[in-house]
Design a protein around this motif. Structure first.
Motif, PDB file in Angstrom:
ATOM      1  N   LYS A 109       0.834  -1.216   0.000  1.00 58.51           N
ATOM      2  CA  LYS A 109       0.000   0.000   0.000  1.00 58.51           C
ATOM      3  C   LYS A 109       0.864   1.260   0.000  1.00 58.51           C
ATOM      4  O   LYS A 109       0.587   2.216  -0.736  1.00 58.51           O
ATOM      5  CB  LYS A 109      -0.908   0.004   1.241  1.00 58.51           C
ATOM      6  N   ILE A 110       1.897   1.233   0.823  1.00 59.46           N
ATOM      7  CA  ILE A 110       2.797   2.383   0.886  1.00 59.46           C
ATOM      8  C   ILE A 110       3.472   2.592  -0.469  1.00 59.46           C
ATOM      9  O   ILE A 110       3.509   3.704  -1.000  1.00 59.46           O
ATOM     10  CB  ILE A 110       3.873   2.175   1.974  1.00 59.46           C
ATOM     11  N   ALA A 131      -2.939   4.873  14.776  1.00 61.54           N
ATOM     12  CA  ALA A 131      -4.341   5.263  14.980  1.00 61.54           C
ATOM     13  C   ALA A 131      -4.468   6.781  15.114  1.00 61.54           C
ATOM     14  O   ALA A 131      -5.353   7.403  14.516  1.00 61.54           O
ATOM     15  CB  ALA A 131      -4.897   4.574  16.234  1.00 61.54           C
ATOM     16  N   TRP A 132      -3.557   7.352  15.881  1.00 58.43           N
ATOM     17  CA  TRP A 132      -3.627   8.805  16.097  1.00 58.43           C
ATOM     18  C   TRP A 132      -3.394   9.576  14.800  1.00 58.43           C
ATOM     19  O   TRP A 132      -4.186  10.462  14.438  1.00 58.43           O
ATOM     20  CB  TRP A 132      -2.602   9.234  17.162  1.00 58.43           C
ATOM     21  N   VAL A 133      -2.328   9.235  14.084  1.00 57.12           N
ATOM     22  CA  VAL A 133      -1.997   9.960  12.855  1.00 57.12           C
ATOM     23  C   VAL A 133      -3.104   9.763  11.808  1.00 57.12           C
ATOM     24  O   VAL A 133      -3.510  10.718  11.142  1.00 57.12           O
ATOM     25  CB  VAL A 133      -0.622   9.525  12.300  1.00 57.12           C
ATOM     26  N   SER A 134      -3.602   8.540  11.692  1.00 55.54           N
ATOM     27  CA  SER A 134      -4.705   8.294  10.750  1.00 55.54           C
ATOM     28  C   SER A 134      -5.885   9.193  11.073  1.00 55.54           C
ATOM     29  O   SER A 134      -6.500   9.783  10.174  1.00 55.54           O
ATOM     30  CB  SER A 134      -5.164   6.830  10.843  1.00 55.54           C
ATOM     31  N   GLU A 135      -6.164   9.300  12.352  1.00 48.05           N
ATOM     32  CA  GLU A 135      -7.330  10.062  12.786  1.00 48.05           C
ATOM     33  C   GLU A 135      -7.210  11.542  12.442  1.00 48.05           C
ATOM     34  O   GLU A 135      -8.129  12.139  11.873  1.00 48.05           O
ATOM     35  CB  GLU A 135      -7.515   9.881  14.305  1.00 48.05           C
ATOM     36  N   PHE A 136      -6.062  12.131  12.776  1.00 51.10           N
ATOM     37  CA  PHE A 136      -5.984  13.579  12.504  1.00 51.10           C
ATOM     38  C   PHE A 136      -5.768  13.884  11.017  1.00 51.10           C
ATOM     39  O   PHE A 136      -6.086  14.975  10.547  1.00 51.10           O
ATOM     40  CB  PHE A 136      -5.001  14.300  13.436  1.00 51.10           C
ATOM     41  N   ARG A 150      -5.341   5.897   6.590  1.00 53.10           N
ATOM     42  CA  ARG A 150      -4.405   4.975   7.230  1.00 53.10           C
ATOM     43  C   ARG A 150      -3.147   4.766   6.372  1.00 53.10           C
ATOM     44  O   ARG A 150      -2.037   4.725   6.892  1.00 53.10           O
ATOM     45  CB  ARG A 150      -5.085   3.624   7.479  1.00 53.10           C
ATOM     46  N   THR A 151      -3.355   4.659   5.058  1.00 48.67           N
ATOM     47  CA  THR A 151      -2.198   4.493   4.167  1.00 48.67           C
ATOM     48  C   THR A 151      -1.319   5.732   4.168  1.00 48.67           C
ATOM     49  O   THR A 151      -0.089   5.643   4.251  1.00 48.67           O
ATOM     50  CB  THR A 151      -2.669   4.200   2.725  1.00 48.67           C
ATOM     51  N   LYS A 152      -1.967   6.899   4.117  1.00 47.55           N
ATOM     52  CA  LYS A 152      -1.194   8.153   4.153  1.00 47.55           C
ATOM     53  C   LYS A 152      -0.449   8.266   5.483  1.00 47.55           C
ATOM     54  O   LYS A 152       0.692   8.747   5.522  1.00 47.55           O
ATOM     55  CB  LYS A 152      -2.134   9.351   3.966  1.00 47.55           C
ATOM     56  N   LEU A 203       0.696   5.781   7.262  1.00 53.41           N
ATOM     57  CA  LEU A 203       1.851   4.880   7.151  1.00 53.41           C
ATOM     58  C   LEU A 203       2.992   5.542   6.384  1.00 53.41           C
ATOM     59  O   LEU A 203       4.166   5.430   6.755  1.00 53.41           O
ATOM     60  CB  LEU A 203       1.442   3.581   6.448  1.00 53.41           C
ATOM     61  N   VAL A 204       2.634   6.240   5.315  1.00 51.18           N
ATOM     62  CA  VAL A 204       3.650   6.916   4.504  1.00 51.18           C
ATOM     63  C   VAL A 204       4.365   7.994   5.327  1.00 51.18           C
ATOM     64  O   VAL A 204       5.600   8.078   5.334  1.00 51.18           O
ATOM     65  CB  VAL A 204       3.020   7.547   3.239  1.00 51.18           C
ATOM     66  N   ILE A 205       3.593   8.784   6.031  1.00 59.35           N
ATOM     67  CA  ILE A 205       4.190   9.897   6.784  1.00 59.35           C
ATOM     68  C   ILE A 205       4.988   9.406   7.994  1.00 59.35           C
ATOM     69  O   ILE A 205       6.074   9.896   8.284  1.00 59.35           O
ATOM     70  CB  ILE A 205       3.090  10.902   7.207  1.00 59.35           C
ATOM     71  N   ILE A 206       4.466   8.418   8.677  1.00 60.58           N
ATOM     72  CA  ILE A 206       5.207   7.842   9.807  1.00 60.58           C
ATOM     73  C   ILE A 206       6.509   7.229   9.313  1.00 60.58           C
ATOM     74  O   ILE A 206       7.576   7.416   9.910  1.00 60.58           O
ATOM     75  CB  ILE A 206       4.358   6.781  10.549  1.00 60.58           C
ATOM     76  N   SER A 207       6.434   6.514   8.194  1.00 59.92           N
ATOM     77  CA  SER A 207       7.638   5.942   7.595  1.00 59.92           C
ATOM     78  C   SER A 207       8.682   7.009   7.345  1.00 59.92           C
ATOM     79  O   SER A 207       9.863   6.831   7.618  1.00 59.92           O
ATOM     80  CB  SER A 207       7.306   5.269   6.266  1.00 59.92           C
ATOM     81  N   ASN A 208       8.217   8.110   6.807  1.00 60.97           N
ATOM     82  CA  ASN A 208       9.142   9.189   6.506  1.00 60.97           C
ATOM     83  C   ASN A 208       9.873   9.711   7.721  1.00 60.97           C
ATOM     84  O   ASN A 208      11.088   9.908   7.699  1.00 60.97           O
ATOM     85  CB  ASN A 208       8.383  10.343   5.840  1.00 60.97           C
ATOM     86  N   MET A 209       9.129   9.925   8.788  1.00 60.57           N
ATOM     87  CA  MET A 209       9.762  10.452  10.007  1.00 60.57           C
ATOM     88  C   MET A 209      10.693   9.417  10.626  1.00 60.57           C
ATOM     89  O   MET A 209      11.817   9.705  11.020  1.00 60.57           O
ATOM     90  CB  MET A 209       8.689  10.855  11.021  1.00 60.57           C
ATOM     91  N   LEU A 210      10.203   8.199  10.673  1.00 65.91           N
ATOM     92  CA  LEU A 210      10.968   7.109  11.277  1.00 65.91           C
ATOM     93  C   LEU A 210      12.323   6.931  10.605  1.00 65.91           C
ATOM     94  O   LEU A 210      13.359   6.768  11.254  1.00 65.91           O
ATOM     95  CB  LEU A 210      10.137   5.831  11.179  1.00 65.91           C
ATOM     96  N   ALA A 211      12.307   6.965   9.274  1.00 69.57           N
ATOM     97  CA  ALA A 211      13.549   6.737   8.540  1.00 69.57           C
ATOM     98  C   ALA A 211      14.415   7.984   8.444  1.00 69.57           C
ATOM     99  O   ALA A 211      15.639   7.887   8.371  1.00 69.57           O
ATOM    100  CB  ALA A 211      13.241   6.220   7.143  1.00 69.57           C
TER     101      ALA A 211
END
Lengths: 186, 186
Positions: free
Chosen positions: A172-173, B123-128, B145-147, B149-157
């Motif tokens: 999905k990502i 859950a939090w990021v998806s919600e806002f 939720r997919t978006k 995942l993309v944004i969390i991935s970006n910050m994490l990496a």
DNA sequence: GTCTATACCTTGATAGAC
DNA sequence: GTCTATCAAGGTATAGAC
């Protein structure tokens, strides 16, 4: 395949599965049927093995880059994605991400080699993103290098994150990024 | 602050600096002036300390979520980014990323607790994100939720990757994501 | 090149005194 | 709660025979 190559390939897999500080010479010796002391003949220290693994990864990547150098940018993007798809299929992570989290514990030689590898990846992705935009295959704002950082970040973290959420999330990502990047005929 | 809390906070920092398998009870004992045996009184095993660190992180995050729950979505996004800005300033990485690369070496208790933490973040990021899109503050295609995942991935990496490239790159990545997300008045 | 043997260190963990 | 003392296990690494 030489014993040296066998060791490198196995070490590569172990680093990406368990992390640099969690894999041991014993695990390698156990699998390939050679005593730990014999591994030290090929690689005097663990750092030597570490740098060899990164070198091996850089060689493979260089070959891949060379093999697609005359292909269009979207094919290059696919090739780039495929690297991570394979990693993710095995529930492993990428070498750069694995070693980056352990960065402060690595010898300087390994640290520097790792910086070389990330430099190679970044240069390649930046280049085919810029090329794709010029040919109006891709669309994005800002510097190609920044967009490359964003996309590399996404792949790097996706393989880590989907260990915790859901394997299906990786796809999905990936598709979301592709869709954002590929130019739509409006 | 109790000794228990001191230990947790230091362990948290060590995990994010060196990785779970590279930090030792001795390092903690050395810094806070207590013998390693005494740490075992508070946390019988390293896994107990590991789960406590994740719990601590979840509590802090829950408080942050609660504190901004009535704020607009773009403020929530800023708060989310700020978490990683702080991490990056110290050349550390985020807890989820650090533990994800070592996932296969962790006890099941720690693995499960880590999944809980990633679930909370997602859950939090998806919600806002969904909320922001509804209010036309954000723009993006597909599932929230997919978006997320993309944004969390970006910050994490990003916090991992900028250890290898350049500290300044973190800000560039962050701004690029924000620009993509925030709705432009065209 | 690979082996045996071994040195040496760091770990997480426990027992029991205070 | 914290200490001393101690343990067993596992790690990297070396020496020297084959």
């Amino acid at each position: 395949m030489s014993k040296r190559e066998e060791i490198i390939e196995l070490a590569d897999n172990l680093i990406r599965q368990k992390g640099y500080n969690a894999f041991s010479f014993y695990e390698i010796s156990d699998v390939i049927g050679i005593k730990t002391a014999s591994i030290h003949y090929h690689f005097p220290s663990k750092s030597d093995l570490g740098t060899a693994v990164i070198d091996y990864c850089m060689c493979n990547l260089s070959e891949l880059i060379e093999s697609v150098k005359d292909k269009p940018a979207d094919i290059k993007l696919d090739k780039f994605f495929t690297i991570y798809s394979k990693i993710q299929k095995d529930s492993k992570v990428c070498l750069v991400g694995s070693l980056a989290t352990d960065f402060d514990t690595l010898d300087h030689n390994v640290q520097n080699k790792l910086k070389e590898l990330s430099g190679l990846i970044l240069a390649w992705v930046s280049e085919f993103l810029a090329e794709g935009r010029k040919q109006e295959i891709f669309q994005f704002e800002g510097l190609a290098r920044t967009k490359a950082l964003v996309i590399i970040s996404n792949m790097l973290a996706s393989v880590q994150l989907t260990r915790l959420t859901n394997k299906a999330d990786f796809k999905k990502i990936k598709e979301s990024i592709r869709k954002d990047l590929i130019k739509q005929s409006k």
